[in-house]
Design a protein around this motif. Structure first.
Motif, PDB file in Angstrom:
ATOM      1  N   TYR A 190     -16.074 -64.430 -16.790  1.00 11.70           N
ATOM      2  CA  TYR A 190     -16.615 -63.206 -17.372  1.00 11.70           C
ATOM      3  C   TYR A 190     -17.131 -62.229 -16.324  1.00 11.70           C
ATOM      4  CZ  TYR A 190     -16.483 -64.872 -22.235  1.00 11.70           C
ATOM      5  OH  TYR A 190     -16.070 -65.289 -23.476  1.00 11.70           O
ATOM      6  N   THR A 191     -17.412 -62.714 -15.119  1.00 14.67           N
ATOM      7  CA  THR A 191     -18.112 -61.860 -14.151  1.00 14.67           C
ATOM      8  C   THR A 191     -17.319 -61.558 -12.882  1.00 14.67           C
ATOM      9  OG1 THR A 191     -19.220 -63.716 -13.004  1.00 14.67           O
ATOM     10  CG2 THR A 191     -20.309 -62.815 -14.963  1.00 14.67           C
ATOM     11  N   SER A 233     -23.880 -63.007 -12.289  1.00 18.98           N
ATOM     12  CA  SER A 233     -23.502 -61.782 -12.997  1.00 18.98           C
ATOM     13  C   SER A 233     -24.114 -60.549 -12.354  1.00 18.98           C
ATOM     14  CB  SER A 233     -23.971 -61.863 -14.455  1.00 18.98           C
ATOM     15  OG  SER A 233     -25.396 -61.780 -14.507  1.00 18.98           O
ATOM     16  N   GLU A 234     -23.610 -59.389 -12.762  1.00 16.09           N
ATOM     17  CA  GLU A 234     -24.134 -58.138 -12.223  1.00 16.09           C
ATOM     18  C   GLU A 234     -25.574 -57.909 -12.670  1.00 16.09           C
ATOM     19  OE1 GLU A 234     -23.001 -53.376 -12.087  1.00 16.09           O
ATOM     20  OE2 GLU A 234     -21.475 -54.861 -12.636  1.00 16.09           O
ATOM     21  N   ASN A 235     -25.884 -58.203 -13.933  1.00 14.89           N
ATOM     22  CA  ASN A 235     -27.268 -58.081 -14.375  1.00 14.89           C
ATOM     23  C   ASN A 235     -28.171 -59.015 -13.574  1.00 14.89           C
ATOM     24  OD1 ASN A 235     -27.187 -56.062 -16.316  1.00 14.89           O
ATOM     25  ND2 ASN A 235     -26.666 -57.463 -17.971  1.00 14.89           N
ATOM     26  N   ALA A 270     -22.915 -57.755 -21.684  1.00 13.58           N
ATOM     27  CA  ALA A 270     -23.555 -56.631 -20.997  1.00 13.58           C
ATOM     28  C   ALA A 270     -25.059 -56.619 -21.257  1.00 13.58           C
ATOM     29  CB  ALA A 270     -22.940 -55.309 -21.458  1.00 13.58           C
ATOM     30  N   GLU A 290     -15.203 -59.477 -12.050  1.00 17.55           N
ATOM     31  CA  GLU A 290     -15.005 -58.064 -11.721  1.00 17.55           C
ATOM     32  C   GLU A 290     -16.326 -57.322 -11.551  1.00 17.55           C
ATOM     33  OE1 GLU A 290     -12.029 -57.023 -10.982  1.00 17.55           O
ATOM     34  OE2 GLU A 290     -11.147 -58.944 -11.582  1.00 17.55           O
ATOM     35  N   HIS A 291     -17.437 -58.020 -11.607  1.00 16.91           N
ATOM     36  CA  HIS A 291     -18.737 -57.356 -11.492  1.00 16.91           C
ATOM     37  C   HIS A 291     -19.009 -56.903 -10.055  1.00 16.91           C
ATOM     38  CE1 HIS A 291     -20.787 -59.190 -15.321  1.00 16.91           C
ATOM     39  NE2 HIS A 291     -19.602 -58.663 -15.587  1.00 16.91           N
ATOM     40  N   ASP A 292     -19.976 -56.018  -9.917  1.00 14.01           N
ATOM     41  CA  ASP A 292     -20.364 -55.492  -8.608  1.00 14.01           C
ATOM     42  C   ASP A 292     -21.388 -56.425  -7.961  1.00 14.01           C
ATOM     43  OD1 ASP A 292     -21.182 -54.107  -6.376  1.00 14.01           O
ATOM     44  OD2 ASP A 292     -22.022 -52.404  -7.477  1.00 14.01           O
ATOM     45  N   ARG A 299     -28.626 -57.617  -9.985  1.00 11.32           N
ATOM     46  CA  ARG A 299     -29.504 -56.447 -10.055  1.00 11.32           C
ATOM     47  C   ARG A 299     -30.954 -56.885 -10.205  1.00 11.32           C
ATOM     48  NH1 ARG A 299     -27.306 -52.825 -14.757  1.00 11.32           N
ATOM     49  NH2 ARG A 299     -29.177 -51.623 -14.235  1.00 11.32           N
ATOM     50  N   ILE A 326     -19.240 -66.663  -9.106  1.00 12.81           N
ATOM     51  CA  ILE A 326     -18.680 -65.929 -10.243  1.00 12.81           C
ATOM     52  C   ILE A 326     -18.166 -66.890 -11.312  1.00 12.81           C
ATOM     53  CG2 ILE A 326     -18.002 -63.998  -8.769  1.00 12.81           C
ATOM     54  CD1 ILE A 326     -15.043 -65.155  -9.312  1.00 12.81           C
TER      55      ILE A 326
END
Length: 255
Positions: free
Chosen positions: A205-206, A184-186, A49, A208-210, A189, A202
């Protein structure tokens, strides 16, 4: 505006470096330092995270190992652990234990042949980037990337857009001329905040990320004999990522 440059994240995007690379190297560094810390796969997934290795160590101590008594020279202590981890990670790369993900080498070669400019935008250290490229694509591959924006070159790491903004400033290109690659989501973003159209591949680990802001979400870039799976977006009739698909994605994103 035509597509001119591709900006690549590294960890999880170019190679599955996290679970079997960085995590293993962190544990080796902890053991070497006489610490009884151990980051298993589940815990490491939670630590992801936070971006940046030194930041991840601090996050672990603040959230998961609060009984640890921090030394007076805490920042130096963390820097030392991270330097040891980087040395172990480089050794793992040299042993060939962290290969590139499907389609990465092929696409980079196709992009170079098509005259697209290449750059790296990552929170990992420059040493880690160099080690990965040299041990997978060869020592000459460092020169393929016009800019390697890595590590602490900007103070605010992903999900802040700063690393992408800095890379584009060095290349003198606008976001509308570029396409980013993330996992990844980070990452998404960060690239989205830099106004970059982004292709996501993906990993475990990622998944399920948005990734709602991505132009396309795939399980990997694919090969002619190893087709990708489209998780979100439209890849048309393509079964693996080509320069033509990238140009189409870019055109749809920037208009």
């Amino acid at each position: 505006m035509a597509l001119e440059a591709l900006l690549f994240d590294v960890d999880g995007t170019l190679a599955d470096t996290e679970k079997d690379g960085h995590r293993v190297a962190f544990n080796l560094a902890f053991e070497e330092a006489g610490l009884d810390w151990h980051w298993d796969e589940e815990l490491y997934g939670e630590l992801l995270a936070v971006t940046g290795g030194k930041e991840r160590i601090k996050y672990y101590l603040d959230q998961f190992n609060t009984d640890f008594e921090k030394p007076e020279n805490f920042d130096d202590f963390v820097k030392g652990l991270h330097a040891a981890k980087t040395a172990h990670y480089t050794r793992l790369l040299g042993e060939g234990r962290i290969p590139l993900r499907p389609g990465v080498e092929r696409l980079i070669n196709e992009a170079r042949e098509a005259g697209l400019r290449l750059a790296i935008a990552t929170t990992t250290t420059p040493e880690n980037v160099t080690a990965l490229l040299e041990n997978t694509l060869g020592s000459e591959s460092i020169e393929w990337f016009e800019v390697i924006a890595a590590g602490d070159i900007v103070p605010a790491k992903k999900p802040a857009p700063d690393i992408y903004t800095w890379a584009m400033e060095q290349m003198a290109v606008a976001p509308e001329q570029c396409l980013a690659f993330e996992d990844s989501e980070n990452g998404i973003r960060s690239s989205s905040a830099a106004n970059l159209a982004t292709l996501v591949t993906i990993n475990d680990y990622t998944r399920e990320h948005d990734f709602s802001d991505a132009a396309l979400v795939l399980d990997h870039l694919g090969e002619p004999d190893q087709p990708f799976t489209v998780l979100a977006g439209d890849a048309g009739d393509h079964t693996y990522v080509t320069v033509d698909l990238l140009k189409d994605l870019h055109q749809r994103a920037v208009g």
